[in-house]
Write a protein that holds these residues in place. Structure first.
Motif, PDB file in Angstrom:
ATOM      1  N   PHE A 105       0.789  -1.226   0.000  1.00  0.00           N
ATOM      2  CA  PHE A 105       0.000   0.000   0.000  1.00  0.00           C
ATOM      3  C   PHE A 105       0.828   1.286   0.000  1.00  0.00           C
ATOM      4  O   PHE A 105       0.282   2.364  -0.203  1.00  0.00           O
ATOM      5  N   GLY A 106       2.128   1.185   0.255  1.00  0.00           N
ATOM      6  CA  GLY A 106       2.984   2.363   0.258  1.00  0.00           C
ATOM      7  C   GLY A 106       3.443   2.738   1.658  1.00  0.00           C
ATOM      8  O   GLY A 106       2.786   2.408   2.655  1.00  0.00           O
ATOM      9  N   PRO A 107       4.582   3.426   1.761  1.00  0.00           N
ATOM     10  CA  PRO A 107       5.177   3.717   3.072  1.00  0.00           C
ATOM     11  C   PRO A 107       4.331   4.616   3.973  1.00  0.00           C
ATOM     12  O   PRO A 107       4.451   4.536   5.194  1.00  0.00           O
ATOM     13  N   TRP A 108       3.485   5.459   3.414  1.00  0.00           N
ATOM     14  CA  TRP A 108       2.679   6.353   4.252  1.00  0.00           C
ATOM     15  C   TRP A 108       1.195   6.006   4.199  1.00  0.00           C
ATOM     16  O   TRP A 108       0.337   6.826   4.534  1.00  0.00           O
ATOM     17  N   THR A 150      10.339   3.054  -0.216  1.00  0.00           N
ATOM     18  CA  THR A 150       9.981   4.225  -1.004  1.00  0.00           C
ATOM     19  C   THR A 150       8.792   3.905  -1.894  1.00  0.00           C
ATOM     20  O   THR A 150       8.464   2.733  -2.125  1.00  0.00           O
ATOM     21  N   ASP A 151       8.144   4.952  -2.387  1.00  0.00           N
ATOM     22  CA  ASP A 151       6.998   4.779  -3.273  1.00  0.00           C
ATOM     23  C   ASP A 151       7.451   4.321  -4.653  1.00  0.00           C
ATOM     24  O   ASP A 151       8.476   4.777  -5.169  1.00  0.00           O
ATOM     25  N   GLY A 254      -2.992  -7.498  -7.563  1.00  0.00           N
ATOM     26  CA  GLY A 254      -2.765  -6.260  -6.833  1.00  0.00           C
ATOM     27  C   GLY A 254      -1.452  -5.589  -7.219  1.00  0.00           C
ATOM     28  O   GLY A 254      -0.428  -6.257  -7.373  1.00  0.00           O
ATOM     29  N   TRP A 255      -1.479  -4.290  -7.375  1.00  0.00           N
ATOM     30  CA  TRP A 255      -0.263  -3.527  -7.643  1.00  0.00           C
ATOM     31  C   TRP A 255       0.513  -3.315  -6.358  1.00  0.00           C
ATOM     32  O   TRP A 255      -0.055  -3.180  -5.272  1.00  0.00           O
ATOM     33  N   GLN A 256       1.825  -3.283  -6.465  1.00  0.00           N
ATOM     34  CA  GLN A 256       2.678  -2.895  -5.341  1.00  0.00           C
ATOM     35  C   GLN A 256       2.825  -1.368  -5.344  1.00  0.00           C
ATOM     36  O   GLN A 256       2.867  -0.748  -6.406  1.00  0.00           O
ATOM     37  N   HIS A 257       2.934  -0.782  -4.150  1.00  0.00           N
ATOM     38  CA  HIS A 257       3.063   0.668  -4.053  1.00  0.00           C
ATOM     39  C   HIS A 257       4.316   1.111  -3.298  1.00  0.00           C
ATOM     40  O   HIS A 257       4.559   2.312  -3.143  1.00  0.00           O
TER      41      HIS A 257
END
Length: 346
Positions: A105-108, A150-151, A254-257
């Motif tokens: 889902f991403g770091p933030w 990182t994104d 699902g995409w990685q973020h």
């Protein structure tokens, strides 16, 4: 979740309450994919467990991983050496949920933040339990990560290798992502190298060209060609070969973020380091350190002689209490407990 947290905290404390002849006990948390700024001043306001640890002990500005900024190169060098030495009364806990949610889902993302809050709840309960059983003057606790995150931007920033080279000219391709290793077919090295150099979003190195700063090219398993993407870019054979994940849809779509493995000097790749206990200073802000420095701290706190290593003792000795005895007691009775609790904790 609360029941699992309480059970695991109690189990760890029970392990560490066993009498031993070593100077002090050591509890190590290896937190996968935990970026240094996940515990910046603003984030700590919502993390009471980690905030208490910062006040009780030492917090480094950040922890630089070894290259490549992946899990196994960094954890393997630390933990296997200690286990082979077998001279520490130590429990090691591995937690991967921050890394998993950061990838997906991403770091933030809120999912990653929820994983951090779950970890923080465990640490808060552990802090209370340590005081309840009277271990605060016997137990040192260290927490650190292997790398940051990182994104990434699917499908905007994908380097598709088959647009530049014939994949039949590649004998073996290892990994996908920021860093990729290629073993060319016989006689194809220079052709592959020349074509891949046209990709402006990545660096391409023959083995002897890899920059010395990475301390990487001397490894016996290093490939003839190493590809290193710029921040946020992802290397794959093609878009169809990207590492999708099962996100509740039919199959892995699902995409990685988020990702790691980029240049270890990028700030998003930096990890964190916290420590507290009788051998550490209180409320002390330590300068930046490297993963190789952690080994020396672990050895000195555990009372064992460190093997030759690339760490710099002067970088980390100031975080220790001046009054503690740093002499190593290699003859101490030993119990090494490696507890892999990622699946039990949460």
């Amino acid at each position: 979740m609360a029941r699992h947290t309480a059970l695991c905290t109690a189990t760890l404390i029970a392990f560490l309450s066993i009498p031993c002849l070593a100077n002090r006990k050591l509890l190590v948390f290896l937190i996968d994919g935990f970026r240094y700024d996940y515990i910046n001043e603003a984030e700590l306001q919502n993390l009471p467990g980690m905030r208490e640890i910062v006040q009780l002990g030492v917090k480094a500005d950040y922890l630089t991983p070894e290259f490549p900024s992946l899990s196994f190169p960094n954890y393997y060098s630390l933990m296997t050496v200690l286990i082979r030495q077998g001279k520490a009364d130590m429990a090691a806990v591995y937690y991967e949920r921050n890394d998993v949610e950061g990838h997906h889902f991403g770091p933030w993302s809120k999912q990653r933040k929820e994983a951090t809050k779950a970890l923080d709840e465990t640490l808060r309960n552990m802090n209370m339990k340590i005081k309840e059983v009277g271990l605060q003057n016997e137990l040192n606790v260290m927490l650190f990560s292997d790398h940051g995150m990182t994104d990434i931007f699917w499908m905007e920033k994908v380097i598709e290798l088959d647009k530049y080279i014939k994949m039949s000219d590649v004998l073996n391709m290892m990994d996908r992502g920021p860093i990729v290793s290629l073993w060319p077919q016989e006689g194809k090295l220079n052709e592959l190298y020349s074509n891949l150099k046209k990709v402006k979003e990545m660096s391409v190195y023959k083995k002897d060209e890899i920059p010395d700063k990475y301390h990487y090219k001397g490894g016996k398993f290093v490939a003839p060609l190493t590809l290193l993407a710029q921040k946020g870019w992802f290397i794959a054979e093609n878009i169809q070969k990207l590492p999708y994940w099962a996100n509740g849809t039919d199959g892995k779509k699902g995409w990685q973020h988020g990702w790691h493995g980029y240049d270890n000097e990028l700030m998003d790749m930096k990890g964190f380091f916290l420590a507290y206990g009788p051998d550490f200073r209180s409320n002390y802000k330590a300068p930046p350190m490297r993963v190789v420095d952690v080994y020396n701290i672990m050895c000195h706190v555990a009372g064992i002689n460190p093997l030759p290593n690339n760490g710099t003792w002067s970088q980390v000795k100031l975080m220790l209490n001046n009054g503690v005895n740093l002499s190593c007691t290699a003859k101490a009775s030993v119990t090494v407990l490696t507890v892999l609790l990622a699946w039990v904790f949460f």
